[in-house]
Write a protein that holds these residues in place. Structure first.
Motif, short mmCIF file in Angstrom:
data_model
loop_
_atom_site.label_atom_id
_atom_site.label_comp_id
_atom_site.label_asym_id
_atom_site.label_seq_id
_atom_site.Cartn_x
_atom_site.Cartn_y
_atom_site.Cartn_z
N MET A 113 -9.01 -4.52 14.37
CA MET A 113 -10.27 -4.79 13.68
C MET A 113 -10.29 -6.11 12.96
SD MET A 113 -11.70 -1.31 11.95
CE MET A 113 -12.10 0.12 12.95
N ASP A 114 -9.13 -6.72 12.73
CA ASP A 114 -9.09 -7.97 11.98
C ASP A 114 -9.34 -9.16 12.92
OD1 ASP A 114 -6.70 -7.60 13.29
OD2 ASP A 114 -5.44 -7.93 11.53
N LEU A 115 -10.44 -9.07 13.63
CA LEU A 115 -10.84 -10.13 14.55
C LEU A 115 -12.34 -10.03 14.77
CD1 LEU A 115 -11.27 -8.40 17.39
CD2 LEU A 115 -8.82 -8.69 17.58
N VAL A 116 -12.90 -11.06 15.36
CA VAL A 116 -14.29 -11.02 15.81
C VAL A 116 -14.29 -11.44 17.28
CG1 VAL A 116 -15.39 -11.40 13.58
CG2 VAL A 116 -14.71 -13.37 14.97
N TYR A 117 -15.14 -10.77 18.06
CA TYR A 117 -15.19 -11.01 19.50
C TYR A 117 -16.25 -12.05 19.85
CZ TYR A 117 -12.83 -6.47 19.49
OH TYR A 117 -11.96 -5.43 19.23
N GLY A 118 -15.95 -12.77 20.91
CA GLY A 118 -16.92 -13.65 21.52
C GLY A 118 -17.46 -13.01 22.78
N SER A 237 -5.72 -12.16 11.27
CA SER A 237 -4.81 -11.24 10.60
C SER A 237 -4.01 -11.90 9.48
CB SER A 237 -3.84 -10.63 11.61
OG SER A 237 -3.09 -11.64 12.27
N ARG A 238 -3.66 -13.17 9.64
CA ARG A 238 -2.83 -13.84 8.63
C ARG A 238 -3.61 -14.13 7.35
NH1 ARG A 238 0.21 -17.44 10.38
NH2 ARG A 238 -0.07 -17.12 12.61
N TYR A 239 -4.94 -14.04 7.39
CA TYR A 239 -5.77 -14.36 6.22
C TYR A 239 -6.26 -13.12 5.47
CZ TYR A 239 -6.33 -18.68 8.99
OH TYR A 239 -6.12 -19.81 9.73
N LYS A 240 -6.44 -12.02 6.17
CA LYS A 240 -7.26 -10.91 5.69
C LYS A 240 -6.80 -10.29 4.36
CE LYS A 240 -4.69 -7.41 8.23
NZ LYS A 240 -4.74 -6.30 9.18
N ASP A 241 -5.50 -10.28 4.10
CA ASP A 241 -4.99 -9.59 2.91
C ASP A 241 -4.78 -10.51 1.71
OD1 ASP A 241 -4.91 -7.08 4.17
OD2 ASP A 241 -2.96 -7.52 5.07
N LYS A 242 -5.16 -11.76 1.84
CA LYS A 242 -5.02 -12.69 0.74
C LYS A 242 -6.18 -12.52 -0.25
CE LYS A 242 -1.60 -14.88 2.87
NZ LYS A 242 -0.21 -14.87 2.40
#
Length: 282
Positions: A113-118, A237-242
């Protein structure tokens, strides 16, 4: 040529409160209808409903999943380990088929879920029906995005070591292993390539100094090397929990928004885009 009649379903278990970025994820799913559909299994919702034409929400508790594993597959799930759900989701076709009409789909997949689709269809290989697996990583399955041909799923259920992968307490990342690829690729070759679906994982493109813009269903990534590439999805994913990752909820009502290390933002002025460009230098 792509077969526009082929359909793919992603089975997405998520136990706990749905993340704050979930509405953006769901909106990016919508414009991939009718070729792709997402079934989201969650223990915080109380009734099944279509969130949009591409996303169906289904109430499902962790304990129900454990019972289904035992009853349908004779597999014992050892306690509540949410990290292990990454592997459990591989077997959701066998847990849920019949409750959802999954046999009407040509491919069954898992995704994050930690993404957006094109525009996913444009990132699929030609004659995708000729492949056992389609993934967004090179030469292996990809946790954020993998499709398995439904007719090859029986190989997974019959695999002699499947209990070895499902029953331990520790996470072994079977979902991203070459072993999984080999199990389901007995009759057809796999297609595992990052370049179209996830270009940030390819040579010459930054995986850290990068941002993306979603615009009317299209995702374009921009990196510090001045690459500008259309992508099947952008994985943040590397950004979401900051703590610095802040979501501008007003952006959801717009046809264009950006995703970068400081959050999800509307692009209503040059300043918004400038901040995204500056983030590549930090």
């Amino acid at each position: 040529m792509l077969d526009l009649q082929l359909k793919s379903a992603f089975l997405v278990p998520f136990f706990g409160e749905l993340p704050v970025y979930f509405p953006f994820w769901a909106k990016s799913c919508e414009l991939n209808h009718p070729n792709f559909h997402w079934f989201v299994y969650n223990d915080r919702i109380t009734e099944s409903k279509a969130l949009n034409p591409a996303v169906t929400l289904i109430p499902y508790k962790f304990g129900e999943m454990v019972a289904d594993f035992k009853q349908r597959l004779d597999i014992n799930i050892p306690g509540r380990s949410l990290r292990r759900v990454c592997d459990y989701r591989l077997m959701f076709y066998f847990l849920r088929n019949g409750k959802e009409d999954l046999d009407c789909y040509d491919f069954i997949g898992f995704t994050d879920m930690d993404l957006v689709y094109g525009r996913l269809l444009g990132c699929m290989p030609e004659k995708m029906e000729c492949y056992s697996m389609i993934s967004a990583d090179n030469d292996r399955p990809c946790g954020p995005f993998t499709l398995i041909k439904r007719l090859e799923m029986h190989s997974l259920k019959e695999y002699q070591y499947i209990k070895k992968h499902m029953e331990p307490q520790e996470h072994r990342a079977f979902d991203e292993s070459k072993e999984l690829m080999q199990v389901v690729s007995g009759n057809l070759p796999p297609y595992c390539r990052a370049d179209l679906l996830q270009p940030t994982m390819t040579k010459g493109v930054s995986n850290t100094k990068v941002y993306a813009i979603w615009e009317k269903g299209k995702v374009t990534i921009y990196d510090i090397y001045c690459n500008r590439l259309e992508a099947g999805f952008f994985h943040f994913s590397r950004y979401k929990d900051k703590k610095r990752f802040v979501i501008d909820t007003d952006a959801l009502r717009r046809d264009r928004w950006g995703i970068y290390k400081f959050g999800i933002t509307r692009l209503a002025s040059r300043w918004h885009r400038t901040k995204m460009n500056l983030s590549l230098l930090i």
